[in-house]
Design a protein around this motif. Sequence first.
Motif, PDB file in Angstrom:
ATOM      1  N   ALA B 211      20.974  -2.944  29.235  1.00 23.39           N
ATOM      2  CA  ALA B 211      20.718  -2.804  28.043  1.00 23.39           C
ATOM      3  C   ALA B 211      19.728  -3.748  27.354  1.00 23.39           C
ATOM      4  CB  ALA B 211      22.215  -2.743  27.187  1.00 23.39           C
ATOM      5  N   THR B 228      13.704   5.955  29.772  1.00 23.19           N
ATOM      6  CA  THR B 228      13.855   5.998  28.293  1.00 23.19           C
ATOM      7  C   THR B 228      13.373   4.475  27.682  1.00 23.19           C
ATOM      8  OG1 THR B 228      15.926   7.262  28.676  1.00 23.19           O
ATOM      9  CG2 THR B 228      15.807   5.888  26.672  1.00 23.19           C
ATOM     10  N   GLN B 229      12.736   4.734  26.707  1.00 22.48           N
ATOM     11  CA  GLN B 229      12.568   3.514  25.963  1.00 22.48           C
ATOM     12  C   GLN B 229      13.779   3.046  24.997  1.00 22.48           C
ATOM     13  OE1 GLN B 229       9.611   1.681  25.798  1.00 22.48           O
ATOM     14  NE2 GLN B 229       8.732   3.049  27.221  1.00 22.48           N
ATOM     15  N   LEU B 230      14.186   1.840  25.299  1.00 20.74           N
ATOM     16  CA  LEU B 230      15.318   1.271  24.682  1.00 20.74           C
ATOM     17  C   LEU B 230      15.092   0.471  23.618  1.00 20.74           C
ATOM     18  CD1 LEU B 230      17.782   0.242  27.568  1.00 20.74           C
ATOM     19  CD2 LEU B 230      17.967   2.455  26.165  1.00 20.74           C
ATOM     20  N   ALA B 231      13.751  -0.107  23.406  1.00 20.45           N
ATOM     21  CA  ALA B 231      13.462  -1.330  22.454  1.00 20.45           C
ATOM     22  C   ALA B 231      13.207  -0.759  21.108  1.00 20.45           C
ATOM     23  CB  ALA B 231      12.315  -1.962  23.022  1.00 20.45           C
ATOM     24  N   THR B 233      14.693   0.692  18.923  1.00 25.00           N
ATOM     25  CA  THR B 233      15.196   1.917  18.348  1.00 25.00           C
ATOM     26  C   THR B 233      16.754   1.797  18.044  1.00 25.00           C
ATOM     27  OG1 THR B 233      15.778   2.451  20.722  1.00 25.00           O
ATOM     28  CG2 THR B 233      13.639   3.537  19.679  1.00 25.00           C
ATOM     29  N   GLY B 234      17.007   0.798  17.485  1.00 24.23           N
ATOM     30  CA  GLY B 234      18.414   0.578  16.901  1.00 24.23           C
ATOM     31  C   GLY B 234      19.100   1.899  16.384  1.00 24.23           C
ATOM     32  N   THR B 235      20.366   2.010  16.481  1.00 26.94           N
ATOM     33  CA  THR B 235      21.024   3.093  15.965  1.00 26.94           C
ATOM     34  C   THR B 235      21.778   2.828  14.609  1.00 26.94           C
ATOM     35  OG1 THR B 235      22.938   2.628  17.334  1.00 26.94           O
ATOM     36  CG2 THR B 235      21.425   4.000  18.161  1.00 26.94           C
ATOM     37  N   GLY B 236      21.959   1.371  14.408  1.00 24.01           N
ATOM     38  CA  GLY B 236      22.447   0.832  13.185  1.00 24.01           C
ATOM     39  C   GLY B 236      24.113   1.462  12.916  1.00 24.01           C
ATOM     40  N   ARG B 237      24.538   1.606  14.126  1.00 27.58           N
ATOM     41  CA  ARG B 237      25.978   2.215  14.182  1.00 27.58           C
ATOM     42  C   ARG B 237      27.034   1.388  14.775  1.00 27.58           C
ATOM     43  NH1 ARG B 237      25.344   8.252  17.039  1.00 27.58           N
ATOM     44  NH2 ARG B 237      24.215   9.119  15.263  1.00 27.58           N
ATOM     45  N   LEU B 238      26.630   0.058  15.011  1.00 29.59           N
ATOM     46  CA  LEU B 238      27.621  -0.942  15.355  1.00 29.59           C
ATOM     47  C   LEU B 238      28.936  -1.014  14.558  1.00 29.59           C
ATOM     48  CD1 LEU B 238      25.692  -4.167  16.789  1.00 29.59           C
ATOM     49  CD2 LEU B 238      26.760  -2.118  17.931  1.00 29.59           C
ATOM     50  N   LEU B 241      31.665   1.197  15.324  1.00 25.66           N
ATOM     51  CA  LEU B 241      32.456   1.016  16.231  1.00 25.66           C
ATOM     52  C   LEU B 241      33.661   0.282  16.486  1.00 25.66           C
ATOM     53  CD1 LEU B 241      29.382   0.854  18.979  1.00 25.66           C
ATOM     54  CD2 LEU B 241      31.220   2.545  19.043  1.00 25.66           C
ATOM     55  N   VAL B 242      33.729  -0.807  15.477  1.00 27.39           N
ATOM     56  CA  VAL B 242      34.796  -1.702  15.285  1.00 27.39           C
ATOM     57  C   VAL B 242      35.754  -1.296  14.141  1.00 27.39           C
ATOM     58  CG1 VAL B 242      33.347  -3.656  16.115  1.00 27.39           C
ATOM     59  CG2 VAL B 242      33.277  -3.420  13.752  1.00 27.39           C
TER      60      VAL B 242
END
Lengths: 175, 246
Positions: B211, B228-231, B233-238, B241-242
């Motif tokens: 990651a 896959t490109q990971l850089a 491309t934030g999902t803003g979903r953190l 998750l909490v």
Amino acid sequence: MQDAVLAMLAKEPSHGYELRARLRRSLGPFGEPMNPGQIYVTLARLEKAGLVVCERSDAEKPDRKVYAVTPAGQERVAAWLTEVGWPKPDLVEFHLKLVAAAASRLADPVELVAAQRRELLRTLREAQQSALSEPPGSPATALLEGVVLRLQADLRWLDACERGYCRRRDESEDA
Amino acid sequence: MNESTPLVRVRGLVKEHGDGESWVRAVDDVDLEVPQGQTVAVMGPSGCGKSTLLHLLGGLERPTSGEIWVAGRRTDGLSERALARLRRRSIGFVFQAFHLVDELTAAENVELPALLAGRSPRAARRRADVLLEQVELADRARHLPSELSGGQRQRVAIARALANEPQVVLADEPTGNLDSAATLDVLRIFADLRATGQTLVVVTHDERVAATADRLISMRDGMFVDDTQLAGTGTGRLGGLVGLEG
């Protein structure tokens, strides 16, 4: 949120501004998008429920009202801290998606798993970057580690799903 | 080499091992281009060929067929001597089992590649000081590997890999023997390297290591099945998750 705010007040009487700062320190990057008004709404609700009382207020600074926990509030905090409830991970929807894709042949389950894995890895990347940029000793590190570990568990579950559907696909091709 | 030339380029790469019953095609017709400054993670189940791929890129094994270019130079047909020189000067290796020289101190281990490449002892020493500082082990420079923890040994190994300012660092399961805290130290160093534009290819089982990369390649049965490109491309979903709305 109500229980958490109440529990923070159990340490000592405090005003909303201070509570908000403490909450933000505990949550690190998760605390940033928090609505500043939320804490005051929560305090007003707790007061209405008789769980906190306003000890003193400064007419010039209404946000500096100092709140303290009532005996009923103390009881509620003690109950909350020892309660063993746990959030349920929602695996059913994705599982049923894979089952439906395989049965209807409208989508390849292995491809769905791959797309989901990419999404989770991007989220993991974000969590990891947040964890690395937290200052040493920050309480939010433990929270971020929890996010990372859960995402890792989810990614392993996806691997298991993929193995299962790959095997099924190979078997149906052999047949 | 101009900017648009990939630092690592591979065409039709094949590696076969064994014969008869034990014959396997570990790497099966792979194409790959890694631009300068990119960090790439390669993941896949055991035996998918990811370590073999890394060994081929680093000239530790020779391909059955196909082309390998590193830093603008074709490497698959080089003589043993030229290949050894390329490995010393252009490539930094990090292994799961550290592979430090047990009889040498941390600083001496880090100096070794520079000395082998013909640098002066003074220059080698200066470089080692800088690198040990970078991996936060300056205070352990005179320790033998046996006096260091696993995480510290791997940090020394990373410093050693950087001794000759390699054009690419190749890492094979760098956190495979490390606990969670030591893994985080290694990830922090990799993040720093990425920020300085170091090209890095890392083979790993650990999703956390993957990651941190810009790009993730998944391998199965010697082939790439996903890239896959990971850089960026934030999902803003953190937050979700909490238990907070994100």
